[in-house]
Design an enzyme around this catalytic site. Structure first.
Site, PDB file in Angstrom:
ATOM      1  N   TYR A  58       1.095  -5.516  -6.639  1.00  0.00           N
ATOM      2  CA  TYR A  58      -0.073  -4.792  -6.155  1.00  0.00           C
ATOM      3  C   TYR A  58      -1.365  -5.425  -6.681  1.00  0.00           C
ATOM      4  O   TYR A  58      -1.526  -5.681  -7.873  1.00  0.00           O
ATOM      5  CB  TYR A  58      -0.056  -3.314  -6.570  1.00  0.00           C
ATOM      6  N   GLY A  81      -5.589  -0.713  -2.554  1.00  0.00           N
ATOM      7  CA  GLY A  81      -5.558   0.654  -2.069  1.00  0.00           C
ATOM      8  C   GLY A  81      -4.663   0.814  -0.867  1.00  0.00           C
ATOM      9  O   GLY A  81      -3.488   0.429  -0.869  1.00  0.00           O
TER      10      GLY A  81
END
Length: 529
Positions: free
Chosen positions: A52, A59
């Site tokens: 991530y 997001g």
């Protein structure tokens, strides 16, 4: 001193915030931990697995993976699209505290950042290179993205900084100092902006400022008690030992000590003895009331709440500034990478929402005391609005209004402080395509708390000016040694108001005495005389 992500104190952060050129470096253990997590990050990158914010978008864009070759550019793009802050620029003190706290959080060694990132943050602190950071634009999750982007932007040599009193291009200042801009690698940009350090900077400064106000509030109460011929028996240890909240006991003890030796605020027995015996009569009106109004009698119960609150606020904020507050985090001991939500400012917002409520309560307390001091119906024989005494046939009679305008201004400041004390945490908004669907609002609460503290300082300043006027009307020689020391310190800069005059400068002077700790120091020195 050396930072390691574990042992930074609030006092150290506040000290660094208040002065130019603070010297900090990264401990050897922290450097090893940082390198280990960075190496793990690089190893996982080679596998092609999504990480991530490293090889994925941010997001709601987490489901879009990019190749390792694009990871550095992704970090720079992350910074650029958050450069949309508004409002006034954060103060030098807030920016210095932010630099140190962010460096310390990354030095904890779980964020996978390259060491130049942390080293340059400390270089900025050492050379007092302060990124220009707009105060508004952060919802406090996913961290303080917008304000911290301005910090990250400056590290890369972009944007503007404040240096030696001037706002200049970051690249020019770095060049003059011989510092290279940081070349961001995978995760570096996200690690810089994905945390609570901006909110925490406000919070740690607020915490120490509120602690100073707690001391000042007790000094105010002692002076008001003398001005109104109060009963210092209300602060006797027995009473407060039987409701043993630590903060309440501390405030009562301080007020009791401040009034020791006062001939104006008498002990309970002294007040009782002022009244003669009934001698067979069925009724008499007492010479002096044996019990004061709540704003005097219950002052320790109000200020004590702030004192007790500060204990757990300090605990929470100490944890916060020594935390890995970004996402994702790397664990070299297991080779695992974890995605979580440590950027969430829940503890910061709750601490600041609570703190501003307690501080606003102090403003309300002091405003009530002031209202009694200036009102001839309640101030036990003082002049109306604390004007200088004049004979009825004096040519000045009826012209002066003393502290009437000051009380109005104080009421306005108090109302504003109370209005600002509403909780910011209840205004969570769903943002960023409903990925950030529950956010903390920590920076808003922290900025509100700062405002409430500033307003309460001004309330305290007006109160102190009025209280000094009152005790001078009563007789300074009858004050206690410690309250007299405070009175003397104020009178060094602000004279007795013999006639109506402009008083905004007086307020400013006393606010500075409060902020600098000069009044609490005077009270302490007075106790040694």
């Amino acid at each position: 001193m050396k930072i390691d992500g574990h042992d930074l104190s609030i006092g150290q952060a506040v000290a660094a915030a208040s002065r130019e050129g603070s010297e900090f470096s990264v401990s050897e253990d922290a450097l090893q931990a940082m390198n280990a997590s960075r190496n793990l990050k690089l190893e996982i990158l080679k596998t092609g697995k999504p990480i991530y914010g490293v090889t994925t978008g941010f997001g709601d864009s987490v489901n879009r993976q990019i190749s390792p070759e694009k990871t550095a550019r992704l970090q720079n793009e992350l910074i650029r699209y958050h450069l949309n802050g508004t409002g006034p620029l954060a103060s030098d003190e807030v920016v210095r505290a932010t630099l140190l706290i962010r460096a310390n959080c990354l030095a904890r060694g779980n964020s996978g950042v390259s060491t130049p990132v942390v080293e340059r943050l400390l270089d900025f602190l050492r050379h007092d290179v302060l990124p220009t950071i707009p105060e508004r634009g952060s919802v406090g999750a996913s961290g303080d993205l917008v304000p911290l982007c301005y910090l990250a932007y400056a590290l890369t040599g972009e944007g503007k900084v404040r240096h030696r009193g001037e706002i200049r291009q970051a690249a020019d200042v770095l060049s003059e100092l011989g510092l290279e801009p940081v070349m961001l690698e995978a995760k570096d940009g996200l690690a810089l902006i994905n945390g609570t350090s901006f909110s925490s900077a406000f919070a740690v400064l607020n915490t120490e400022a509120a602690a100073e106000l707690a001391e000042v509030a007790d000094i105010c109460t002692a002076l008001a008690s003398e001005g109104m011929l109060g009963n210092r028996g209300h602060y006797a240890p027995f009473i407060h030992n039987e409701k043993p909240h630590d903060g309440q006991r501390a405030s009562a003890a301080l007020i009791h000590e401040l009034l020791e030796g006062s001939a104006l605020a008498m002990t309970y027995d002294q007040v009782v003895d002022l009244n003669g015996p009934l001698d067979g009569r069925h009724y008499q009106k007492l010479t002096r009331s044996i019990q004061d109004r709540y704003s005097l009698r219950c002052a320790p119960h109000v200020t004590g709440v702030l004192r007790d609150m500060l204990d757990w606020v300090r605990t929470w904020m100490t944890v916060e500034i020594n935390s890995s507050s970004d996402n994702p985090l790397f664990d070299p001991s297991t080779g695992a990478v974890y995605s979580g939500g440590n950027f969430y400012g829940g503890h910061v917002v709750t601490a600041m929402d609570s703190l501003k409520t307690a501080v606003a309560g102090i403003a309300d307390l002091l405003d009530r005391q002031l209202a009694l001091l200036v009102d001839e119906k309640f101030n036990n024989g003082l002049t109306p609005n604390l004007i200088a005494r004049v004979d009825d046939d004096d040519t000045e009679a009826g012209l002066q209004h003393g502290f009437k305008g000051m009380q109005i201004a104080c009421s306005a400041l108090t109302a504003e402080a109370l209005k600002q004390s509403g909780p910011a945490s209840t205004f969570s908004r769903s943002t960023e395509a409903h990925n950030q669907d529950k956010v903390s609002m920590a920076p808003i609460a922290a900025r509100d708390a700062r405002t409430v503290i500033e307003l309460t300082r001004e309330v305290a300043a007006i109160h102190l000016l009025a209280a000094c006027q009152a005790v001078e009307l009563r007789g300074v020689d009858e004050m206690s040694p410690r309250t007299k020391a405070v009175y003397t310190r104020i009178r060094k800069e602000v004279p007795f108001a013999a006639k109506d005059r402009q008083m905004d400068g007086d307020i400013t002077a006393v606010v500075e005495m409060i902020s600098s700790g000069a009044l609490t120091e005077a009270a302490q020195v007075g106790g040694a005389l």
